[in-house]
Design a protein around this motif. Structure first.
Motif, short mmCIF file in Angstrom:
data_model
loop_
_atom_site.label_atom_id
_atom_site.label_comp_id
_atom_site.label_asym_id
_atom_site.label_seq_id
_atom_site.Cartn_x
_atom_site.Cartn_y
_atom_site.Cartn_z
N PHE A 142 -14.26 1.64 -17.25
CA PHE A 142 -14.64 1.75 -15.84
C PHE A 142 -14.76 3.34 -15.17
CE2 PHE A 142 -13.38 -2.71 -15.78
CZ PHE A 142 -14.46 -3.34 -15.46
N GLN A 143 -15.57 3.57 -14.22
CA GLN A 143 -15.20 4.91 -13.70
C GLN A 143 -14.04 5.23 -12.88
OE1 GLN A 143 -18.53 5.01 -10.93
NE2 GLN A 143 -20.24 5.84 -12.64
N GLU A 144 -13.48 6.29 -12.95
CA GLU A 144 -12.19 6.68 -12.24
C GLU A 144 -12.17 6.06 -10.57
OE1 GLU A 144 -10.42 10.62 -10.68
OE2 GLU A 144 -10.95 10.75 -12.74
N VAL A 145 -13.21 6.05 -10.11
CA VAL A 145 -12.83 5.42 -8.88
C VAL A 145 -12.74 3.94 -8.53
CG1 VAL A 145 -15.35 4.67 -8.44
CG2 VAL A 145 -14.03 5.30 -6.52
N ILE A 146 -13.00 3.00 -9.60
CA ILE A 146 -12.64 1.79 -9.66
C ILE A 146 -10.94 1.49 -9.67
CG2 ILE A 146 -12.75 -0.10 -11.06
CD1 ILE A 146 -15.16 0.48 -9.29
N TYR A 147 -10.62 2.57 -10.78
CA TYR A 147 -9.05 2.67 -11.19
C TYR A 147 -8.21 3.18 -9.80
CZ TYR A 147 -10.44 1.77 -15.82
OH TYR A 147 -11.12 1.56 -16.95
N GLN A 148 -8.82 4.08 -9.07
CA GLN A 148 -8.25 4.50 -7.90
C GLN A 148 -8.09 3.39 -6.89
OE1 GLN A 148 -10.65 7.82 -6.36
NE2 GLN A 148 -9.66 9.25 -7.77
N ARG A 149 -9.34 2.60 -6.79
CA ARG A 149 -9.04 1.49 -5.78
C ARG A 149 -7.89 0.44 -6.10
NH1 ARG A 149 -15.72 1.39 -5.34
NH2 ARG A 149 -15.77 3.39 -3.94
N ALA A 150 -7.95 0.06 -7.37
CA ALA A 150 -7.25 -0.77 -8.01
C ALA A 150 -5.66 -0.44 -7.92
CB ALA A 150 -7.41 -1.30 -9.56
N LEU A 151 -5.40 0.94 -8.20
CA LEU A 151 -4.12 1.65 -8.23
C LEU A 151 -3.74 1.48 -6.62
CD1 LEU A 151 -1.52 2.84 -9.36
CD2 LEU A 151 -2.61 5.02 -9.32
N ALA A 152 -4.57 1.91 -5.64
CA ALA A 152 -4.15 1.75 -4.19
C ALA A 152 -3.85 0.54 -3.89
CB ALA A 152 -5.37 2.27 -3.52
N PHE A 153 -4.39 -0.57 -4.50
CA PHE A 153 -4.17 -1.98 -4.16
C PHE A 153 -2.63 -2.37 -4.57
CE2 PHE A 153 -3.47 -6.52 -5.34
CZ PHE A 153 -3.82 -7.21 -4.39
N GLU A 154 -2.44 -1.90 -5.89
CA GLU A 154 -0.93 -1.98 -6.42
C GLU A 154 0.04 -1.37 -5.78
OE1 GLU A 154 -0.01 -4.43 -8.66
OE2 GLU A 154 -2.23 -5.04 -9.25
N LEU A 155 -0.37 -0.16 -5.23
CA LEU A 155 0.52 0.66 -4.49
C LEU A 155 1.02 0.01 -3.26
CD1 LEU A 155 -0.27 4.26 -5.29
CD2 LEU A 155 1.62 3.35 -6.28
N ASN A 156 0.05 -0.52 -2.55
CA ASN A 156 0.46 -1.25 -1.26
C ASN A 156 1.24 -2.56 -1.55
OD1 ASN A 156 -0.97 -0.12 0.93
ND2 ASN A 156 -3.19 -0.59 0.23
N GLN A 157 0.97 -3.02 -2.50
CA GLN A 157 1.63 -4.34 -2.88
C GLN A 157 3.03 -4.10 -3.04
OE1 GLN A 157 0.46 -7.68 -3.31
NE2 GLN A 157 -1.07 -6.51 -2.12
N LEU A 158 3.49 -2.88 -3.78
CA LEU A 158 4.74 -2.38 -3.75
C LEU A 158 5.43 -1.75 -2.46
CD1 LEU A 158 4.19 -0.81 -7.29
CD2 LEU A 158 5.66 -2.87 -6.77
N ASN A 159 4.73 -1.61 -1.44
CA ASN A 159 5.05 -1.04 -0.18
C ASN A 159 5.36 0.18 -0.29
OD1 ASN A 159 4.91 -3.33 1.46
ND2 ASN A 159 6.69 -4.11 0.74
N LEU A 160 4.64 0.96 -1.27
CA LEU A 160 4.84 2.48 -1.34
C LEU A 160 4.01 3.15 -0.40
CD1 LEU A 160 5.08 2.79 -5.16
CD2 LEU A 160 6.96 2.97 -3.57
N ASN A 161 4.59 4.15 0.39
CA ASN A 161 3.83 5.17 1.01
C ASN A 161 3.04 6.13 0.23
OD1 ASN A 161 2.69 6.60 3.32
ND2 ASN A 161 4.82 7.80 3.37
N PHE A 162 1.65 6.07 0.43
CA PHE A 162 0.87 6.97 -0.13
C PHE A 162 -0.30 7.44 0.39
CE2 PHE A 162 -1.14 2.91 -0.85
CZ PHE A 162 -2.28 3.19 -1.16
N GLN A 163 -1.11 8.46 -0.14
CA GLN A 163 -2.46 8.82 0.32
C GLN A 163 -3.40 8.89 -0.72
OE1 GLN A 163 0.56 10.68 1.48
NE2 GLN A 163 0.84 9.35 3.05
N ARG A 164 -4.39 8.75 -0.34
CA ARG A 164 -5.36 8.88 -1.81
C ARG A 164 -6.45 9.85 -1.20
NH1 ARG A 164 -9.86 4.30 -2.71
NH2 ARG A 164 -11.22 5.46 -3.72
N GLU A 165 -6.87 10.76 -2.05
CA GLU A 165 -7.84 11.75 -1.78
C GLU A 165 -7.55 12.43 -0.64
OE1 GLU A 165 -10.66 12.51 -3.64
OE2 GLU A 165 -10.17 11.20 -5.22
N GLN A 166 -6.21 12.78 -0.58
CA GLN A 166 -5.66 13.68 0.69
C GLN A 166 -5.86 15.18 0.26
OE1 GLN A 166 -1.44 13.54 0.82
NE2 GLN A 166 -1.70 14.03 3.12
N GLU A 167 -6.34 16.02 1.25
CA GLU A 167 -6.36 17.33 1.15
C GLU A 167 -4.92 17.98 0.89
OE1 GLU A 167 -9.04 19.48 1.48
OE2 GLU A 167 -10.56 18.01 1.15
#
Length: 119
Positions: A11-36
């Protein structure tokens, strides 16, 4: 990792980004995606520019994602440059493009040297 276990490679990188964001949310981790992120040069106190980071987790860990058939030295150099320029200590380079998940941990020491030993 759950993301690669479910999606595999191809898959393209963006698909993995979205899936990883879902998993990080499930772990209740604070994160930012595509943050300047501010880019710093040497000891200059003012940033000289900005660039988006794939992920910043808990304001401490920089994650750079790839979806390529093989990690190359240029990818490793890239995350080391990002750690130095963003002034982060810990980074993960994760490649979803290979048959098996490939990841490397990088630690930037205070003297600007990199420790690339694996856990």
């Amino acid at each position: 990792m759950k993301v690669h276990g479910f999606l595999g490679n191809g898959f393209q990188e963006v698909i993995y980004q979205r899936a990883l964001a879902f998993e990080l949310n499930q772990l209740n981790l604070n994160f930012q995606r595509e943050q300047e992120q501010q880019i710093y040069y040497r000891e200059c106190p003012e940033p000289i520019g900005t660039r988006r980071a794939d992920f910043v987790v808990e304001d401490k860990v920089l994650i750079e994602l790839k979806a390529t058939t093989k990690l190359e030295e240029v990818h490793k150099a890239q995350i080391l440059n990002y750690l130095r320029a963003y002034r982060f200590e810990v980074g993960l380079l994760i490649n979803f493009g290979e048959k098996s998940l490939n990841f490397k941990r990088f630690i930037m020491t205070l003297d600007g040297k990199a420790d690339t030993s694996q856990p």
